[in-house]
Scaffold this active site. Structure first.
Site, mmCIF file in Angstrom:
data_model
loop_
_atom_site.group_PDB
_atom_site.id
_atom_site.type_symbol
_atom_site.label_atom_id
_atom_site.label_comp_id
_atom_site.label_asym_id
_atom_site.label_seq_id
_atom_site.Cartn_x
_atom_site.Cartn_y
_atom_site.Cartn_z
ATOM 1 N N GLY A 17 -4.402 -4.057 6.036
ATOM 2 C CA GLY A 17 -3.317 -3.859 6.989
ATOM 3 C C GLY A 17 -3.490 -2.557 7.737
ATOM 4 N N LYS A 19 -10.065 -6.632 7.899
ATOM 5 C CA LYS A 19 -9.036 -6.321 8.894
ATOM 6 C C LYS A 19 -9.595 -6.862 10.204
ATOM 7 C CE LYS A 19 -7.502 -2.004 6.743
ATOM 8 N NZ LYS A 19 -7.551 -0.524 6.806
ATOM 9 N N SER A 71 0.864 -1.178 0.000
ATOM 10 C CA SER A 71 0.000 0.000 0.000
ATOM 11 C C SER A 71 0.903 1.230 0.000
ATOM 12 C CB SER A 71 -0.882 -0.035 1.260
ATOM 13 O OG SER A 71 -1.615 1.160 1.388
ATOM 14 N N GLU A 131 -11.167 0.988 -3.464
ATOM 15 C CA GLU A 131 -11.449 0.746 -2.051
ATOM 16 C C GLU A 131 -12.063 1.981 -1.392
ATOM 17 O OE1 GLU A 131 -8.004 -0.862 -0.135
ATOM 18 O OE2 GLU A 131 -8.766 -0.537 1.890
ATOM 19 N N ASP A 155 -7.182 3.268 -3.147
ATOM 20 C CA ASP A 155 -7.890 3.371 -1.867
ATOM 21 C C ASP A 155 -8.122 4.851 -1.559
ATOM 22 O OD1 ASP A 155 -8.964 3.112 0.655
ATOM 23 O OD2 ASP A 155 -7.225 2.093 1.547
ATOM 24 N N LYS A 187 -2.883 5.200 -2.752
ATOM 25 C CA LYS A 187 -3.878 6.022 -2.069
ATOM 26 C C LYS A 187 -4.272 7.161 -3.003
ATOM 27 C CE LYS A 187 -3.905 4.003 2.032
ATOM 28 N NZ LYS A 187 -5.121 3.532 2.720
ATOM 29 N N ASP A 197 -13.915 -1.153 3.094
ATOM 30 C CA ASP A 197 -12.978 -1.298 4.220
ATOM 31 C C ASP A 197 -13.668 -0.698 5.447
ATOM 32 O OD1 ASP A 197 -10.982 -0.867 6.149
ATOM 33 O OD2 ASP A 197 -9.519 0.005 4.799
ATOM 34 N N LYS A 222 -1.163 -1.016 -4.392
ATOM 35 C CA LYS A 222 -2.330 -0.176 -4.087
ATOM 36 C C LYS A 222 -1.832 1.240 -3.898
ATOM 37 C CE LYS A 222 -4.777 0.310 0.334
ATOM 38 N NZ LYS A 222 -5.530 -0.441 1.366
HETATM 39 O O1 OSB Z 1 -7.188 2.105 4.499
HETATM 40 O O2 OSB Z 1 -6.179 0.284 4.248
HETATM 41 C C1 OSB Z 1 -6.243 1.379 4.786
HETATM 42 C C2 OSB Z 1 -3.162 1.955 6.978
HETATM 43 C C3 OSB Z 1 -3.733 2.557 8.063
HETATM 44 C C4 OSB Z 1 -5.095 2.795 8.065
HETATM 45 C C5 OSB Z 1 -5.873 2.438 6.962
HETATM 46 C C6 OSB Z 1 -5.296 1.826 5.868
HETATM 47 C C7 OSB Z 1 -3.912 1.606 5.863
HETATM 48 C C8 OSB Z 1 -3.185 1.041 4.732
HETATM 49 C C9 OSB Z 1 -1.845 0.387 5.022
HETATM 50 O O3 OSB Z 1 -3.549 1.127 3.574
HETATM 51 C C10 OSB Z 1 -1.838 -1.068 4.777
HETATM 52 C C11 OSB Z 1 -0.604 -1.744 5.350
HETATM 53 O O4 OSB Z 1 -0.576 -2.038 6.560
HETATM 54 O O5 OSB Z 1 0.333 -1.974 4.597
HETATM 55 MG MG MG Z 2 -8.433 1.010 3.173
#
Ligand code: OSB
Ligand code: MG
Length: 368
Positions: free
Chosen positions: A290, A262, A135, A213, A188, A163, A238, A161
């Site tokens: 994650g 999660k 991510s 996402e 995401d 953001k 999510d 992925k």
């Molecule tokens: O939206 O998936 C998410 C990290 C913190 C809070 C929300 C998200 C995330 C990530 C990181 O996208 C995923 C990772 O742990 O590699």
């Molecule tokens: Mg997410």
């Protein structure tokens, strides 16, 4: 098992690079580590609540309060036959899933170790390796993003992925897709848009994304069903999925075509498995999200992601992608084929290195 002692630690770990999402920038990660000791066995869990209530309403402070005042008193000095019995004492607490999950994870590790089986086996896992992705946080420009992505691809990740946030969306996707036409790519939004952005998401349909996402409201299921109808690309939920009932509503309303599970967000592994099974029965693949966990939480994520319906690559990256030094041995690594090995030793299957844990501990309390 008779629960003799429980310890909470607030840990703070510096990230190797700031992680920016549509809800903010993080430079370090603060989580609560839960340690449960019973009959000479030690179980570990990581509560994924963050310092600020920007991803979820829970924070380290609310989670500490719920654990200390409701969940720990419900299980300390009790004799419990399984994980479920350990969670009954706190079952009147509404919500606060991350706090509940922190304790639940430690109990699963405890029981798996006492039975001498791996957490993966105890959860019903069926694979020795899982496909993993990375991510990537928001970057300052499309060219910076392309550089970052190139680095992760050469590190072996099977899926990327990125953001997105208003003003930093289509141009970022277009730049990455132009440079890497074949990679598995997904985005995401962390709830940064409303239905008014439908044309933006229609345009994303042209970039062969694996999924989009959480584009809309952090608690929304209904508007996502309207958006999904307009798109060819799968929507993934999510933030909106906290319970099995949420997952059922999303399935029935056709609000998404996959769910990011999660275990912290849904209150633990037991609820995660129920959601996994419900989706499997509807032929809907799921994947593992994650929360920038340390090796303690990551070990549990890898074990859960070994269940058969986790068909899309997870946000489960190597320890080194997050931290210079993890607090477990061995650290987690990604193989050249984009997979991660599922630990086979009892429980979470990795050793917590106590002096490293001590170094990142900022607050600690013992019970019992
Ligand atoms: O939206 O998936 C998410 C990290 C913190 C809070 C929300 C998200 C995330 C990530 C990181 O996208 C995923 C990772 O742990 O590699
Ligand atoms: Mg997410």
């Amino acid at each position: 098992m008779r629960i003799d002692r429980i310890e909470l630690r607030l840990i703070k770990m510096q990230l190797v690079a700031p992680f920016e999402t549509s809800f903010g920038v993080e430079v370090d990660e603060q989580h609560i580590i839960v340690r449960v000791d019973a009959e000479g066995v030690t179980g570990w869990g990581e509560c994924v609540a963050m310092a600020d209530p920007f991803y979820s309403y829970e924070t380290n402070q609310t989670a500490w309060h719920i654990l200390r005042d409701y969940l720990i008193p419900g299980v300390l000095k009790q004799n419990i036959a399984n994980v479920d019995e350990g969670m009954v004492g706190g079952s009147r607490v509404r919500g606060h899933n991350m706090a509940k999950a922190g304790l639940e994870f430690a109990l699963w590790d405890l029981f798996a170790k006492s039975r001498g089986v791996s957490l993966s086996e105890m959860l019903g896992g069926s694979r020795e390796q899982i496909p993993v992705g990375v991510s990537v946080g928001l970057q300052s420009s499309p060219s910076e993003l392309v550089k970052k992505v190139a680095g992760y691809l050469s590190a072996g990740y099977a899926r990327v992925k990125i953001k997105i946030a208003p003003g930093r969306d289509l141009d970022m996707v277009a730049a990455v897709r132009r440079e890497f036409p074949k990679i598995l790519l997904q985005v995401d939004a962390n709830s940064a848009y409303t239905l008014e952005a439908v044309n933006l998401f229609r345009a994303m349909d042209g970039y062969d994304l694996l999924l989009i996402e959480q584009p809309l409201g952090y608690d929304d299921i209904y508007d996502h069903s309207k958006l999904q109808r307009e798109l060819k690309t799968r929507i993934c939920l999510d933030e909106s999925i906290h319970t099995l009932a949420d997952a059922r509503a999303a399935l029935e309303l056709q609000s998404c075509r996959t769910i990011n599970i999660k275990p912290g967000r849904v209150g633990g592994y037991a609820e995660s498995i129920r959601i996994h099974d419900l989706c499997a029965a509807s032929d809907m693949p799921v994947w593992h999200g994650g929360m920038l966990e340390s090796g303690i939480g990551r070990a549990g994520n890898v074990a859960l992601a070994s269940l058969p319906n986790f068909k899309l690559p997870g946000d489960i990256s190597a320890s080194k992608r997050y931290y210079t030094e993890d607090i477990v041995e061995p650290e987690f690594e990604v193989a050249a084929d984009g997979t991660m090995a599922v630990p086979t030793k009892p429980g979470i299957g990795v050793e917590v290195v106590i002096d490293r844990l001590d170094r990142v501990t900022v607050h600690r309390q013992e019970f019992g």
